[in-house]
Design an enzyme around this catalytic site. Structure first.
Site, mmCIF file in Angstrom:
data_model
loop_
_atom_site.group_PDB
_atom_site.id
_atom_site.type_symbol
_atom_site.label_atom_id
_atom_site.label_comp_id
_atom_site.label_asym_id
_atom_site.label_seq_id
_atom_site.Cartn_x
_atom_site.Cartn_y
_atom_site.Cartn_z
ATOM 1 N N LYS A 297 0.827 -1.218 0.000
ATOM 2 C CA LYS A 297 0.000 0.000 0.000
ATOM 3 C C LYS A 297 0.857 1.260 0.000
ATOM 4 O O LYS A 297 0.636 2.183 0.786
ATOM 5 C CB LYS A 297 -0.976 0.005 1.181
ATOM 6 C CG LYS A 297 -1.974 -1.150 1.129
ATOM 7 C CD LYS A 297 -3.066 -1.022 2.174
ATOM 8 C CE LYS A 297 -4.042 -2.172 2.143
ATOM 9 N NZ LYS A 297 -3.469 -3.481 2.514
HETATM 10 O O1 LIG Z 1 -5.009 -4.253 -0.063
HETATM 11 C C1 LIG Z 1 -5.435 -5.180 0.653
HETATM 12 O O2 LIG Z 1 -5.011 -6.318 0.514
HETATM 13 C C2 LIG Z 1 -6.561 -4.914 1.561
HETATM 14 C C3 LIG Z 1 -7.441 -3.924 1.164
HETATM 15 C C4 LIG Z 1 -8.661 -3.784 1.825
HETATM 16 O O3 LIG Z 1 -9.504 -2.986 1.434
HETATM 17 N N1 LIG Z 1 -8.916 -4.571 2.899
HETATM 18 C C5 LIG Z 1 -8.033 -5.516 3.357
HETATM 19 O O4 LIG Z 1 -8.361 -6.235 4.322
HETATM 20 N N2 LIG Z 1 -6.810 -5.652 2.724
HETATM 21 C C6 LIG Z 1 -5.802 -6.629 3.220
HETATM 22 O O5 LIG Z 1 -6.327 -7.942 3.032
HETATM 23 C C7 LIG Z 1 -6.006 -8.798 4.131
HETATM 24 C C8 LIG Z 1 -7.307 -9.253 4.788
HETATM 25 O O6 LIG Z 1 -7.050 -10.212 5.765
HETATM 26 P P1 LIG Z 1 -8.211 -11.124 6.426
HETATM 27 O O7 LIG Z 1 -9.249 -10.179 6.909
HETATM 28 O O8 LIG Z 1 -7.493 -11.836 7.538
HETATM 29 O O9 LIG Z 1 -8.702 -12.054 5.366
HETATM 30 C C9 LIG Z 1 -5.094 -7.973 5.046
HETATM 31 O O10 LIG Z 1 -3.750 -8.244 4.652
HETATM 32 C C10 LIG Z 1 -5.448 -6.541 4.722
HETATM 33 O O11 LIG Z 1 -4.343 -5.674 4.916
#
Ligand SMILES: O=C(O)c1cc(=O)[nH]c(=O)n1[C@@H]1O[C@H](COP(=O)(O)O)[C@@H](O)[C@H]1O
Length: 274
Positions: free
Chosen positions: A95
């Site tokens: 990011k």
């Molecule tokens: O860019 C991302 O990956 C991201 C964007 C977003 O809008 N929301 C989001 O949760 N993420 C990332 O996606 C992953 C979600 O993780 P879980 O919620 O454990 O499945 C994390 O690494 C967050 O940093």
């Protein structure tokens, strides 16, 4: 092979739209590994080995490594993925977003130090903060568009009175990424699985861009609704789940439990394609 070609190939070969997110938290590691940041590589490598045949991509989140001074373990992990799953693209979730000269250093870090195939970027600082990544031939960049968190509303759902049609900010990001910013076809968008109506809206504005869609699993996004809203034959989706897969079991059977959870999510996503 370009990042987009790798995505299409992995999607076809593994019949998958699932991305396993590598967000290692030593406090949640099983058994003797628990609490040991020196085991980050081992933990993630075993997840990779167990799920490599089930995914369209892997997405390591850099903060989970850097916070534990584990950047060298991330380098090792990237090499491990190359060895065991050379056909699976890796999206480095960093990011980033900064002026061009600094963006150049971030691009070197992502693509040269870690050897990532794509990176996540914040578009907040405008096109010249994105351009250095686009100079890397064949590499991909996903711009944050409509993120999965509640606070995404604060800025992304604001209306831009100064732009034709007065779009919401996230719609404008989608329009720029589909059109004038996408110089060599390297851009994609990040849209949260927690907001399927917004995924659908993004698809109207950006019909062919690859979408990185986090938010199924621990954040409660609906896999079927996500696919219905986002998948197009010429617009791949990369649906990320991290914690629900990584910590499917707190025991020594964690790789098998991760594979089961990944398979379950992979199948739910495929079924929704119809
Ligand atoms: O860019 C991302 O990956 C991201 C964007 C977003 O809008 N929301 C989001 O949760 N993420 C990332 O996606 C992953 C979600 O993780 P879980 O919620 O454990 O499945 C994390 O690494 C967050 O940093």
């Amino acid at each position: 092979m370009t990042f987009i070609q790798m995505l299409e190939e992995a999607q076809r070969r593994n019949r998958s739209m699932l991305c396993v997110g590598l967000d290692p938290e030593p406090a949640r590691f099983p058994g003797a590994m628990r609490g040991d940041p020196g085991k980050i590589y081992d933990f993630c490598a075993r997840i990779v080995d167990a799920t490599a045949g089930l995914v369209i991509a892997f997405k390591p989140q850099i903060a989970y490594f850097a916070a534990h001074r584990a950047e060298l373990q991330l380098e090792q992990l990237m090499q491990h993925i190359r060895r065991v799953a050379p056909q699976v693209p890796v999206i480095l979730d960093a990011k980033r977003g900064d002026i061009g000269s600094t963006a150049e250093q971030y691009a070197r870090e992502a693509f040269e130090r870690y050897g990532a195939d794509a990176v996540t970027l914040s578009p907040f600082m405008g096109f010249d903060s994105i351009e250095p990544y686009l100079k890397r031939e064949g590499k991909g960049a996903f711009l944050l568009c409509r993120t999965s968190n509640k606070g995404g509303d604060d800025l992304q759902n604001q209306r831009l009175a100064s732009v034709d049609g007065q779009p919401l900010l996230y719609e404008h990001v989608a329009r720029l990424a589909q059109g004038p910013w996408n110089l060599n076809g390297q851009l994609g968008l990040v849209v949260g699985a927690t907001y399927p109506a917004e995924i659908e809206r993004v698809r109207q504005v950006a019909p062919t861009l690859p979408l990185l869609i986090p938010g199924v699993g621990a954040q409660g996004g609906d896999a079927a609704a996500t696919v219905k809203a986002g998948w197009r034959p010429d617009g791949p989706i990369v649906v990320n789940s991290s914690r629900a897969i990584l910590y499917a079991s707190a025991g020594e059977d964690f790789p098998a439990a991760a594979a089961r959870e990944a398979e379950h999510t992979r199948a739910a996503l495929q079924a929704a394609r119809g």
